[in-house]
Design an enzyme around this catalytic site. Structure first.
Site, PDB file in Angstrom:
ATOM      1  N   TYR A   1      -1.442  -0.184  -3.000  1.00  0.00           N
ATOM      2  CA  TYR A   1      -2.150  -1.470  -2.899  1.00  0.00           C
ATOM      3  C   TYR A   1      -3.519  -1.189  -2.288  1.00  0.00           C
ATOM      4  CZ  TYR A   1      -3.035  -6.304  -1.289  1.00  0.00           C
ATOM      5  OH  TYR A   1      -3.587  -7.544  -1.041  1.00  0.00           O
TER       6      TYR A   1
ATOM      7  N   LYS B   1      -2.151  -1.644  -7.428  1.00  0.00           N
ATOM      8  CA  LYS B   1      -2.694  -3.005  -7.426  1.00  0.00           C
ATOM      9  C   LYS B   1      -4.110  -2.890  -6.895  1.00  0.00           C
ATOM     10  CE  LYS B   1      -2.470  -7.465  -5.063  1.00  0.00           C
ATOM     11  NZ  LYS B   1      -1.832  -8.230  -3.955  1.00  0.00           N
TER      12      LYS B   1
END
Length: 308
Positions: free
Chosen positions: A142, A171
């Site tokens: 992330y 992400k």
């Protein structure tokens, strides 16, 4: 864990649900269950919990694990579950990731360690440790430099993707759209990339993205999921229409620090019991509420989940 063996199935609109609290600040499991039912009823393709929208840094490890358990029970393997398991501390990251694996998560979303500003080599070692510890669990990085003050480079993502079979994606929550392209160019389009920037969700699809983890899905799950479906169906103009119609709700999310505005709207709609956010966040100010109401008047039709 139905989707764990095939992480490529984690596509589309993965809703990063807020973490509801009661008015006195306790974790509100009943509201969390209701939010997940709402997301699944109105089309989200997966559920995430404990990303930035979920206020993870304001919760104890025990609370985060309890919330993951509630989410797993409510989802019941109907869609993929991608919980955030990262922390600025490695021991907490490993404990949370171990719990996610045990509870049946389909993959773990691991934020870059914040505050310390690690080098690219240190980031590689961090994710390598997580990937080695959990070889049977898909790991997703992330990357959110606006919150962590560190940016995982495309070359580092490539090293991890090359070296570990279970490092499956990232992400990307950076407004540097070149970064999205450079990551996919370095790793190839078998790397799974989701956008965490609302206004880059649709553009990412043109580059070969897997979908979005967009906070606006908290308010308009049908519209966000439909935007993905329209793109996949080749109905590009209709997808673009939804992209632009979502702008007011995107702006609403960031009138003040996310997730305070979204929680206020959800509480007004009766979807959660309280708009409470934990310190250092506060509920929206009167000035903020005036802007939120104006943006709801402009784009609130999409929160009705009808006709999106």
């Amino acid at each position: 864990m139905k989707f764990r063996s095939d992480p490529s199935a984690i596509r589309g609109s993965i809703a990063p649900v807020v973490t509801p609290f009661t008015a006195d600040g306790a974790l509100d499991h009943d509201s969390l269950r209701g939010l997940i039912r709402f997301q699944l009823e109105f089309g989200s393709h997966g559920i995430s919990l404990g990303g930035s929208t979920g206020e993870p840094s304001a919760q104890s490890v025990t609370e985060r694990i309890a919330a993951m358990r509630t989410a797993v029970e409510e989802i019941g393997d109907r869609v993929p579950f991608l919980p955030g398991t990262g922390s600025h501390k490695l021991d907490e990251t490993l404990e949370l990731t171990a719990s996610a694996q045990e509870l049946g998560a389909d993959a773990a979303l691991v934020i870059t360690p914040y505050y310390a500003r690690p080098t690219q080599e240190a980031l590689y070692e961090w994710y390598a440790r997580v990937a080695r510890e959990f070889p049977d669990l898909p790991i997703v990085a992330y990357n959110v430099p606006s919150r962590t003050a560190v940016d995982i480079a495309p070359e580092t993502v490539k090293r991890l993707f090359t070296d570990f079979d279970n490092f499956v994606g990232v992400k990307e929550t950076t407004k540097d759209f070149e970064h999205f392209s450079r990551v996919l160019h370095a790793c190839g389009r078998s790397l799974l990339v989701w956008s965490g920037i609302e206004l880059l969700c649709l553009p990412l699809m043109a580059l070969g993205g897997a979908g979005f983890v967009s906070a606006v899905a908290n308010l308009a799950p049908t519209a966000v999921a439909r935007m993905y479906g329209l793109w996949e169906a080749g109905e590009f103009e209709a997808a673009r229409d939804l992209h632009y119609r979502l702008h007011p709700l995107v702006d609403l999310l960031f009138v003040e620090t996310n997730p305070a505005p979204a929680k206020w709207v959800l509480a007004q709609q009766g979807r959660i019991a309280s708009a409470h956010v934990r310190p250092p966040l506060t509920t929206p100010t009167e000035t903020g509420l005036a802007k939120i109401r104006a943006l709801l008047a402009e784009g609130g039709d999409l929160t009705a989940q009808i006709g999106a």
